[in-house]
Design a protein around this motif. Structure first.
Motif, PDB file in Angstrom:
ATOM      1  N   ASN A 310       0.834  -1.204   0.000  1.00 27.92           N
ATOM      2  CA  ASN A 310       0.000   0.000   0.000  1.00 27.92           C
ATOM      3  C   ASN A 310       0.870   1.256   0.000  1.00 27.92           C
ATOM      4  N   ALA A 311       0.195   2.394  -0.162  1.00 30.44           N
ATOM      5  CA  ALA A 311       0.901   3.667  -0.312  1.00 30.44           C
ATOM      6  C   ALA A 311       1.669   4.048   0.953  1.00 30.44           C
ATOM      7  N   MET A 312       1.148   3.667   2.108  1.00 31.31           N
ATOM      8  CA  MET A 312       1.836   4.007   3.360  1.00 31.31           C
ATOM      9  C   MET A 312       3.193   3.313   3.431  1.00 31.31           C
ATOM     10  N   ASN A 315       5.666   4.763   0.963  1.00 30.00           N
ATOM     11  CA  ASN A 315       6.030   6.101   1.413  1.00 30.00           C
ATOM     12  C   ASN A 315       7.011   6.044   2.589  1.00 30.00           C
ATOM     13  N   THR A 353      -2.122  -3.870   4.914  1.00 27.49           N
ATOM     14  CA  THR A 353      -3.583  -3.797   5.009  1.00 27.49           C
ATOM     15  C   THR A 353      -4.285  -4.966   4.325  1.00 27.49           C
ATOM     16  N   SER A 407       4.338  10.610  -3.082  1.00 29.14           N
ATOM     17  CA  SER A 407       3.669   9.342  -2.810  1.00 29.14           C
ATOM     18  C   SER A 407       3.220   8.658  -4.095  1.00 29.14           C
TER      19      SER A 407
ATOM     20  N   HIS B 375     -10.674  -0.041   8.667  1.00 26.17           N
ATOM     21  CA  HIS B 375      -9.926   1.009   7.967  1.00 26.17           C
ATOM     22  C   HIS B 375     -10.359   2.381   8.463  1.00 26.17           C
ATOM     23  N   PRO B 399      -0.226   9.732   1.886  1.00 23.57           N
ATOM     24  CA  PRO B 399      -0.414   8.284   1.679  1.00 23.57           C
ATOM     25  C   PRO B 399      -1.305   7.648   2.750  1.00 23.57           C
ATOM     26  N   THR B 403      -4.700   5.765   1.773  1.00 21.32           N
ATOM     27  CA  THR B 403      -4.923   4.359   2.110  1.00 21.32           C
ATOM     28  C   THR B 403      -6.203   4.193   2.926  1.00 21.32           C
ATOM     29  N   HIS B 407      -9.294   2.034   1.195  1.00 21.47           N
ATOM     30  CA  HIS B 407      -9.772   0.813   1.844  1.00 21.47           C
ATOM     31  C   HIS B 407     -11.095   1.048   2.569  1.00 21.47           C
TER      32      HIS B 407
END
Lengths: 428, 435
Positions: A310-312, A315, A353, A407, B375, B399, B403, B407
């Protein structure tokens, strides 16, 4: 011949304490929690499992073999919290039955982000192995068995001629992980492929009473290994060492299984144990194992989505490795150590996630209530670490707009960092 | 299955989650082919206009277009829950009709406002200001309707004001009673519990064959404070109607330089508005380009405006008053984060609506909805520093926001009132034929 090749991964990360944006201390790690977990796993797993291995090494002198990879993080924690575990590993080293493997000191994903940092961590780890166990590792395994053809090339350049990786169905096709393979394009590296079916029978299914093969006895498992005899050379049982006593509790009989499996195996003719180096020296390669995209041993996808899904996650990794020049230029060993401890793949695994399919496994090992909490905590620590760096060397602090732009493009810098999203081996 | 259902409000004329939940659940049950007679205090004018003119009873009946197996019967009273005692400094959030008069209830009934239609139609058009009298009167009228309806399988009563009616109808017909706890006196009033309301809640839960709670959070309150047998208490979660309405995407984009953090709900003790402001102050110590919007009305509005000014963040907090319809969607579209700092929230449908509008949410752990959302960011309502920590993280790290949004909007689309209705039907079956 069918040779059982045991390799156990030993690792504990330096878990972070709860670090708020309002925190001003440069004390990032949860010493008490790390001590408790290290002590607990030492009592439940490392000490009793080492005792069994030592017993087997003594009883079957010269015939029993096992390989370990201990990360620098876990060694540092043994030094702090459980020195007797380190001593018991040193005793194992003296039996001659044990081979120690190379990996990154901090169990990091540095391969994907900085070749320089990767090489430094591997060198640091190798020196540690030499000092502690009097062995110079000849076999390489990367964090979480993350592997591609590129890694084989890099490992070869670093002087390794054996690398461990996952035996992924989609890459093997009709072929079997019971044979040895070479990397393609003449890269001088032998590959040992994890036999995930048999390894996972022990690591994941052993104590599962709903499994049709439960209970898995030592003689039953020895018969399964024996069936390989004539259809291959090796049964590569690669797994976390915490399988013994921690993931599979002692009550499941996992230690008895480990204790009796060798004698059951020896009763069937033509089987033995070999270390990874011995396997590579004994058996020929049966073909090329071509891995253009990155694979790992994690989850059903066998890809990097557990750390980069995921993006987190991308990043956090991107921001972390962006600090490398400033961290190394500042010359402060504490800052360097803290930055490196933040590289452990676990921190990014906690941000995963993928709740539905593999999420339950992730939750079990996750010290955070949610992946979002883990990301927030990590980024707060990283912001603080950045504030300790001299201003002229530091990257500008990421304000919302700057990192919004980043990101979108936050992918690993290394060529090897492409995510093999399309690959999906069937679930084990 | 034929259900005699007792409720108090229904969209679009609602003041809180109860009406939304009743509507969604009824629609879900209707979809599954459940026959429902839904008894409602007299609704807004629109409803009255569509009422069959032949009705000479206190109750009238009608069938809404979207419902196939549900009939609505209204009795002549409009009484709304959720209004707390104290200063009423805001115009009423819900227009119940063009012509209306407010009657301030006295004594223990202060927390509930009674609105009587100024033009009385038929018997019961005029009634006094005592809520408890109204509750009893509703019970009597419900019995009349029940007697005229013939056979049904069970009685389902939503929240305390319908419990006396539920008990009366169940006693009269001998049918099993299911009470649905959307909130308790402890959620609404904290430690200042109104004994009479508590007694009615307890009587309903005790008399009922089955008790439905909107969350485990509420179930534990029911077990702990009302002494109900845990074996008869089930949890049926709410859901959200209209997931991501397409028209909301066609609204013109709103451009703004500041980050926007949104509070949307009644500004009352239960919703924790002062914790929102305390967290806002902490956030503003760290970052500047943030604005905090408090959308809603309630008895604490004036106090909150004063608090914002006293703490020196008045220029950063915007009070919009009560929003509805497109204005709600617009404010969602502006928001970078929705915060629900409720002190005690039995469920909390608003965060689901925020997610359905692609806004990430930070919700209090003291809420039912936190049990079903993965989420979402979660925080103890009293932990102002952690609330600020998480708000800052969302605003600083796109981000994280992305996210949560990606989600979260998928997660909320999995929730369906039909699934809630299915769980509700299981409860009905247990009530009708106990094991």
């Amino acid at each position: 011949m069918a040779s059982v090749c045991f390799y156990f991964q030993v690792h504990q990360p330096f878990r972070l304490r709860r670090f708020s944006v309002f925190d001003r201390s440069s004390d990032y790690f949860d010493d008490e929690r790390n001590r408790q977990i290290c002590r607990k796993v030492a009592e439940k797993c490392y000490l009793p499992a080492n005792a069994v291995i030592e017993e087997l090494a003594t009883r079957y002198a010269g015939r029993f073999r096992v390989a370990y990879s201990l990360t620098g993080c876990v060694i540092d924690q043994f030094r702090l919290y459980a020195p007797e575990v380190l001593e018991s590993f040193q005793r194992l080293a003296q039996t001659g039955a044990v081979e120690f493997l190379s990996e990154t000191y901090y169990h990091s994903l540095s391969l994907l982000y900085s070749r320089e940092e990767f090489a430094e961590q591997v060198a640091l780890h190798r020196r540690t192995m030499q000092e502690l166990f009097g062995q110079t590792p000849r076999v390489f395994r990367n964090t979480e068995l993350i592997y591609s053809n590129d890694l084989a090339r890099i490992a070869a350049e670093m002087g390794y001629n054996v690398v461990l990786c996952e035996g992924a169905d989609n890459l093997l096709g009709y072929r079997s992980p019971t044979y040895l393979y070479t990397a393609p394009d003449g890269i001088p590296v032998r590959l040992l492929l994890k036999n995930y079916r048999l390894a996972d029978d022990i690591a994941f299914r052993f104590g599962n009473k709903n499994w049709s093969e439960w209970p898995l006895t030592a003689d039953k498992f020895a018969r399964w290994v024996n069936q390989i005899n004539g259809h291959g050379y090796v049964v590569n049982l690669f797994m976390d060492y915490e399988t013994f006593g921690e993931h599979q509790w002692a009550e499941t009989g996992i230690f008895e299984f480990l204790r009796h499996m060798p004698s059951e195996l020896f009763e069937l003719p033509g089987n033995d144990f070999k270390s990874p180096s011995e396997c590579a020296a004994t058996y020929p390669a049966s073909g090329e194992y071509d891995v253009p995209h990155l694979i790992s041993w994690a989850d059903t996808e066998r890809d990097l989505s557990a750390w980069l899904g995921n993006a987190m996650q991308s990043n956090a990794l991107h921001e972390l490795y962006k600090l490398e020049p400033a961290v190394k230029a500042c010359g402060d060993p504490t800052i360097l150590r803290d930055w490196r401890r933040l590289q452990s793949s676990d921190h990014f695994y906690y941000m995963c996630t993928k709740f539905l399919a593999d999420g339950t496994v992730h939750q079990y090992f996750n010290p955070y209530d949610s992946p979002y909490d883990s990301y927030i905590n990590f980024m707060n620590v990283l912001d603080h670490l950045r504030s300790r760096l001299p201003k002229q060397d530091a990257e500008p602090a990421p304000r919302a707009k700057a990192s919004r732009a980043r990101s979108k493009t936050a992918t690993p810098t290394a060529k090897a960092g492409r995510k093999p999203r399309s690959q999906k081996p069937k679930a084990s | 299955m034929k259900v005699f259902m007792l409720g108090w409000e229904f969209p679009p004329f609602i003041s809180g989650g109860l009406g939304t939940a009743c509507y969604g659940l009824t629609k879900g049950l209707d979809h599954l082919g459940t026959e429902i007679i839904f008894v409602l205090p007299r609704g807004p004018e629109k409803l009255q206009l569509e009422t069959s003119p032949t009705t000479s009873q206190a109750a009238s009946q009608r069938r809404l277009g979207t419902f196939r197996y549900t009939r609505f019967r209204t009795v002549d009273a409009v009484i709304r829950p959720y209004v707390s005692p104290g200063v009423e400094d805001e115009p009423e959030p819900v227009a119940v009709g063009a012509r209306r008069a407010k009657v301030r209830a006295k004594g223990p009934a202060e927390r509930v406002r009674i609105i009587a239609a100024s033009s009385s139609e038929g018997p019961g058009g005029h009634y006094g200001g005592d809520l408890f009298y109204e509750v009893e009167r509703y019970a009597g009228l419900a019995c009349e309707i029940a007697a005229s309806e013939g056979d049904f399988d069970l009685v389902h009563a939503h929240d305390w004001m319908t419990y006396p009616a539920g008990i009366a109808v169940a006693d009269m017909t001998g049918k099993p009673l299911v009470v649905h706890v959307h909130s308790t006196e402890f959620d609404r009033s904290g430690v200042h519990v109104n004994q009479r309301i508590y007694d009615i809640e307890r009587a309903g839960m005790t008399r009922a064959q089955r008790v439905i709670c909107v969350s485990h959070f509420t179930r534990s309150i029911v077990l702990q404070h009302y002494g109900v047998d845990p074996r008869k208490v089930d949890v049926v979660y709410n859901a959200v109607e209209e997931n991501g309405t397409p028209e909301s995407r066609t609204l013109p984009p709103i451009t703004h330089d500041e980050k926007i953090v949104l509070f949307l709900g009644r500004i009352t003790m239960q919703k924790g508005p002062e914790y929102f402001l305390a967290a806002a102050k902490r956030v503003l110590e760290v970052m500047g380009n943030v604005r905090f919007i408090m959308a809603g009305s309630g008895d604490m509005t004036r106090r909150m405006i004063e608090l914002a000014h006293q703490t020196g963040i008045g220029h950063k907090v915007l009070f919009t008053g009560f929003l509805r319809g497109d204005d709600v969607r617009r404010v969602f579209r502006m928001a970078d984060l929705y915060v629900m700092p409720s002190v005690s929230e039995p469920f909390g449908i608003a965060p689901l609506e925020a997610l359905a509008n692609d806004v990430p949410v930070l919700i209090s752990k003291q809420s039912g909805v936190s049990e079903i959302l993965s989420h979402a960011l979660k925080v103890d309502f009293w932990d102002v520093d952690e609330m600020a920590n998480k708000i800052i993280a969302v605003l600083r790290h796109p981000p994280l926001q992305a996210t949560l949004r990606d989600h979260g909007s998928i997660e909320v689309r999995r929730l369906s009132w039909v699934d809630s209705a299915r769980s509700c039907l299981k409860v009905y079956e247990t009530a009708v034929s106990p094991a």
